[in-house]
Design an enzyme around this catalytic site. Structure first.
Site: not given
Ligand code: NHR
Ligand code: GAR
Length: 223
Positions: A17-18, A97, A114, A149-150, A179
């Site tokens: 949560g930074s 996701i 991201h 996604l992203d 960030e």
């Molecule tokens: N959801 C959608 N539909 N679209 C986006 O752009 C999203 C999203 C949910 C989260 C953050 C994203 C990132 O910034 C985000 C963007 C998690 C994963 C992932 O693979 C990928 C991208 C992002 C966040 N998660 C796995 C899953 O199965 C679990 C991984 C884990 O728990 O460590 O959901 O990077």
């Molecule tokens: C941040 O670096 C953010 O960009 C990244 O996780 C970190 C969260 O830090 N996000 C992802 O990778 C989403 N998949 P935080 O919990 O300290 O804010």
């Protein structure tokens, strides 16, 4: 102060949560003219929940492990998020996701940060992938969340150099600093009504931003 008229912000987290802390600080400093009305985590016991509690913000855990599938988790999450009547939903290190149904419900009022220079390296392990590719710069991008996604329209991004002796941890640390500057700024713009998603483009004062978002730099421009 007419607190009740401030934009209502819900923050979704999974971990430390930074980025959430950067919003808490920016609200306190009036950089963000909005109110964080709830912090929701899919993981119990994380530092981000403690940060919220310390700031007097209501928290909730919706543990994805308690649900049979993504659809039912997202339905429960959507109901709780919507119950807070948010003007803006912020993904801040949120690691699940989201389904198309969830994304659609909050489209135009949901952002993510991201840790890469999108469209490079969507998904996970961005810093290691940038190092493995031999890149000389890395960074972070704030974007509106859409079904891709992203892949949603970029709002603002910051670059950092990759140094010869970097590993994923040292690079992540350098990116974190950026960030915590760019994400509150994007939230500030949204709360001011300057920033909006229009026809799938991120727009400032109704005009589309560049495809990679507003370029952010802390380096003073040379004369
Ligand atoms: N959801 C959608 N539909 N679209 C986006 O752009 C999203 C999203 C949910 C989260 C953050 C994203 C990132 O910034 C985000 C963007 C998690 C994963 C992932 O693979 C990928 C991208 C992002 C966040 N998660 C796995 C899953 O199965 C679990 C991984 C884990 O728990 O460590 O959901 O990077
Ligand atoms: C941040 O670096 C953010 O960009 C990244 O996780 C970190 C969260 O830090 N996000 C992802 O990778 C989403 N998949 P935080 O919990 O300290 O804010």
């Amino acid at each position: 102060m007419q607190k009740t008229h401030l934009p209502r912000i819900v923050v979704l987290i999974s971990g430390k949560g930074s980025n959430l802390q950067s919003f808490i600080d920016a609200v306190q400093m009036r950089v963000i003219e909005g109110e964080i009305v709830a912090v929701i985590s899919n993981n119990p016991g994380v530092l981000g929940l403690e940060r919220a509690e310390k700031a007097g913000i209501p928290t909730q855990v919706i543990n994805h492990r308690d649900f049979a599938d993504r659809e039912s988790f997202d339905a429960a999450l959507a109901e709780v998020v919507e119950s807070h009547r948010p003007n803006l939903v912020l993904l801040a290190g949120f690691m699940r996701i989201l389904t198309p149904a969830f994304v659609e419900q909050f489209e135009g009022r949901m952002m993510n940060i991201h840790p890469s220079l999108l469209p490079n390296y969507p998904g996970l392990h961005t810093h290691q992938r940038a190092l493995d590719a031999g890149d000389s710069i890395a960074g972070a991008t704030v974007h509106f969340v859409t079904h891709e996604l992203d892949g949603g329209p970029a709002i603002i991004r910051a670059e950092v150099p990759i140094l010869a002796d970097d590993d994923a941890a040292t690079l992540a640390e350098r990116v974190f600093e950026q960030e915590h500057l760019i994400y509150p700024l994007a939230v500030r713009w949204f709360c001011q009504g300057r920033l909006a998603l229009i026809n799938n483009r991120a727009c400032m004062f109704g005009r589309p931003l560049p495809p990679t978002g507003h370029p952010f730099s802390t380096v003073a421009r040379e004369r």
